[in-house]
Design an enzyme around this catalytic site. Structure first.
Site, PDB file in Angstrom:
ATOM      1  N   ASP A   1      -2.379 -10.570  -2.483  1.00  0.00           N
ATOM      2  CA  ASP A   1      -3.011  -9.955  -1.323  1.00  0.00           C
ATOM      3  C   ASP A   1      -4.629  -9.764  -1.528  1.00  0.00           C
ATOM      4  O   ASP A   1      -5.037  -9.257  -2.444  1.00  0.00           O
ATOM      5  CB  ASP A   1      -2.338  -8.836  -0.777  1.00  0.00           C
TER       6      ASP A   1
ATOM      7  N   HIS B   1      -6.117  -7.073  -0.575  1.00  0.00           N
ATOM      8  CA  HIS B   1      -6.307  -5.757  -1.124  1.00  0.00           C
ATOM      9  C   HIS B   1      -5.716  -5.295  -2.031  1.00  0.00           C
ATOM     10  O   HIS B   1      -4.557  -5.793  -2.526  1.00  0.00           O
ATOM     11  CB  HIS B   1      -5.948  -4.947   0.155  1.00  0.00           C
TER      12      HIS B   1
ATOM     13  N   ASP C   1      -4.526 -13.103   3.251  1.00  0.00           N
ATOM     14  CA  ASP C   1      -5.745 -12.395   3.820  1.00  0.00           C
ATOM     15  C   ASP C   1      -6.728 -12.900   3.087  1.00  0.00           C
ATOM     16  O   ASP C   1      -7.773 -12.526   3.033  1.00  0.00           O
ATOM     17  CB  ASP C   1      -5.714 -10.956   4.164  1.00  0.00           C
TER      18      ASP C   1
ATOM     19  N   HIS D   1       0.718  -1.186   0.017  1.00  0.00           N
ATOM     20  CA  HIS D   1      -0.030   0.021   0.105  1.00  0.00           C
ATOM     21  C   HIS D   1       0.978   1.257  -0.035  1.00  0.00           C
ATOM     22  O   HIS D   1       0.329   2.443  -0.130  1.00  0.00           O
ATOM     23  CB  HIS D   1      -0.899   0.034   1.133  1.00  0.00           C
TER      24      HIS D   1
HETATM   25  C1  SP5 Z   1      -1.103  -5.306   3.861  1.00  0.00           C
HETATM   26  C2  SP5 Z   1      -2.449  -5.377   4.182  1.00  0.00           C
HETATM   27  O1  SP5 Z   1      -3.203  -6.311   3.998  1.00  0.00           O
HETATM   28  N1  SP5 Z   1      -3.091  -3.964   4.572  1.00  0.00           N
HETATM   29  C3  SP5 Z   1      -4.675  -4.163   4.891  1.00  0.00           C
HETATM   30  C4  SP5 Z   1      -5.041  -2.911   5.532  1.00  0.00           C
HETATM   31  C5  SP5 Z   1      -6.300  -2.799   5.721  1.00  0.00           C
HETATM   32  N2  SP5 Z   1      -6.905  -1.704   6.847  1.00  0.00           N
HETATM   33  C6  SP5 Z   1      -7.944  -1.460   6.996  1.00  0.00           C
HETATM   34  C7  SP5 Z   1      -9.045  -2.559   7.288  1.00  0.00           C
HETATM   35  C8  SP5 Z   1     -10.488  -2.060   7.214  1.00  0.00           C
HETATM   36  C9  SP5 Z   1     -11.274  -3.041   7.760  1.00  0.00           C
HETATM   37  N3  SP5 Z   1     -11.987  -3.007   8.961  1.00  0.00           N
HETATM   38  C10 SP5 Z   1     -12.229  -4.300   9.515  1.00  0.00           C
HETATM   39  C11 SP5 Z   1     -13.374  -4.173  10.431  1.00  0.00           C
HETATM   40  C12 SP5 Z   1     -13.042  -5.424  11.466  1.00  0.00           C
HETATM   41  N4  SP5 Z   1     -13.682  -4.974  12.736  1.00  0.00           N
HETATM   42 ZN    ZN Z   2      -4.132  -7.272   2.517  1.00  0.00          ZN
END
Ligand code: SP5
Ligand code: ZN
Length: 352
Positions: free
Chosen positions: A200, A202, A289, A164
């Site tokens: 990944d 994301h 993930d 990211h």
């Molecule tokens: C490297 C990588 O996988 N970074 C991912 C970053 C994601 N961060 C924000 C996640 C927002 C989702 N929130 C989930 C709520 C669960 N309680």
């Molecule tokens: Zn990720």
């Protein structure tokens, strides 16, 4: 497969704003320790520490002003007398700002200028951890034989992750873009074009930003559709690169709940696209993930599915650097990563 890791990550445990609540980050030291134990147990290859970081390499991937900001931000935070452990942005140059391109002088303003999300903060150990993670990626890139095929591979056990992180922004638990640093190192060593495949959950928005206007890196990402998934503002199928880089970016957004069948179908399309782009080395942004039990993600791969991911990637037959990204189901994280690496190594060995 050479495995490159460092203990410097342990002093980096940031805080994140998750749905309005400040919590210890999902991206925590236990992750790398779990991966390290599983990889050691899977007997994949020698484990070594990183070589010293080549700062000029980092400064060619990122804006040097940003790199210096990362290195000094926590000292400045402490010097200003702030008591919270993590320095994080809270105001950003969003759409409509009158001077979005004017970097503020003070730390609080620069924290917003140099970040894009509040899931990420800078604590005392962040710079040392991020620099060592980048050094792991650099060392792994130096270890592969560019004249060989997939039997020449290395795994950079990077923490914090990197995909990211953009030219001058941190966010999404990422500070320095380890995979991009590995790709740049392979180019510096003589590769003519590097494939960077991001598996990944994301979208690898930072990697896309770094290479979108270049034709020496072919970037392909499979991820949760940005209409509903972090980082929300990039990763749509229509983003295909700009200028000289037009046609060298491929985004494959998928719906919630993607199973191995759906997901591998997308990867197969991505790998066919890579085959048409004349690459002589591969970097994998290896996030797991995509796992069904991941606490912050929404795909449905099972632990038994991950060897097939590695096998498909090895099918490209290219010297390969695998770089750890996300994966937050800590209990299964080690098995899931080791599964990809084992599937990769088995297929690569069978193809010699
Ligand atoms: C490297 C990588 O996988 N970074 C991912 C970053 C994601 N961060 C924000 C996640 C927002 C989702 N929130 C989930 C709520 C669960 N309680
Ligand atoms: Zn990720």
């Amino acid at each position: 497969m050479l495995i490159v890791s460092s203990d410097a990550h342990r002093a980096h445990h940031a805080v994140e704003l998750d749905t309005g609540e400040l919590i210890p980050s999902w991206e925590h030291p236990g992750r790398a320790d779990a991966v390290s134990a599983a990889v050691a147990g899977a007997d994949l290859g020698t484990m070594v520490g990183p070589d010293p970081l080549d700062r000029s390499l980092v400064d060619r991937v990122h804006d040097p002003v940003y790199v210096e900001f990362l290195e000094t931000a926590h000292e400045r935070w402490v010097a200003e007398g702030h008591r919270a452990p993590g320095a994080m942005g809270f105001a950003w140059p969003a759409r409509g700002a009158a001077s979005p391109d004017r970097r503020p002088d003070d730390l609080l303003g620069q924290l917003g200028w140099h970040s894009f999300a509040a899931d990420c903060s800078i604590v005392a150990g962040t710079w040392a951890a991020a620099a060592d993670a980048a050094a792991c990626a650099q060392t792994a890139a130096d270890a592969v034989d560019l004249a060989a095929g997939a039997e020449s591979s290395a795994f950079a056990l990077c923490r914090p992750p990197g995909h990211h992180a953009g030219v001058d922004t941190f966010g999404g638990y990422c500070y320095l873009n380890n995979a991009a640093i590995a790709a740049q190192r392979l180019l510096d060593r003589g590769a003519t074009r590097v494939a960077l495949v991001d598996v990944d959950f994301h979208h690898g928005n930072g990697t896309q930003e770094l290479f979108s206007d270049r034709d020496d890196v072919a970037f392909c990402s499979i991820h949760g559709d940005p209409t509903w998934a972090f980082p929300w503002f990039s990763g749509h199928a229509g983003e295909t690169g700009v200028g000289a880089g037009e046609g060298f970016t491929l985004n494959l957004p998928l719906d919630r709940g993607a199973t191995l069948e759906v997901w591998l179908d997308a990867l197969g399309g991505g790998l066919d696209w890579v085959r048409g782009h004349g690459c002589d080395a591969l970097v994998v942004s290896l996030g797991v993930d995509t796992f069904e039990g991941d606490p912050i993600s929404e795909f449905a791969l099972g632990t038994d599915d991950f060897p097939a991911v590695g096998a498909a990637l090895a099918g490209l037959g290219l010297p390969t650097v695998l770089v750890l990204e996300g994966g937050y189901a800590t209990d299964e994280l080690g098995a899931n990563v080791a599964g990809v690496l084992t599937g990769f190594a088995t297929t690569a060995a069978a193809s010699i």
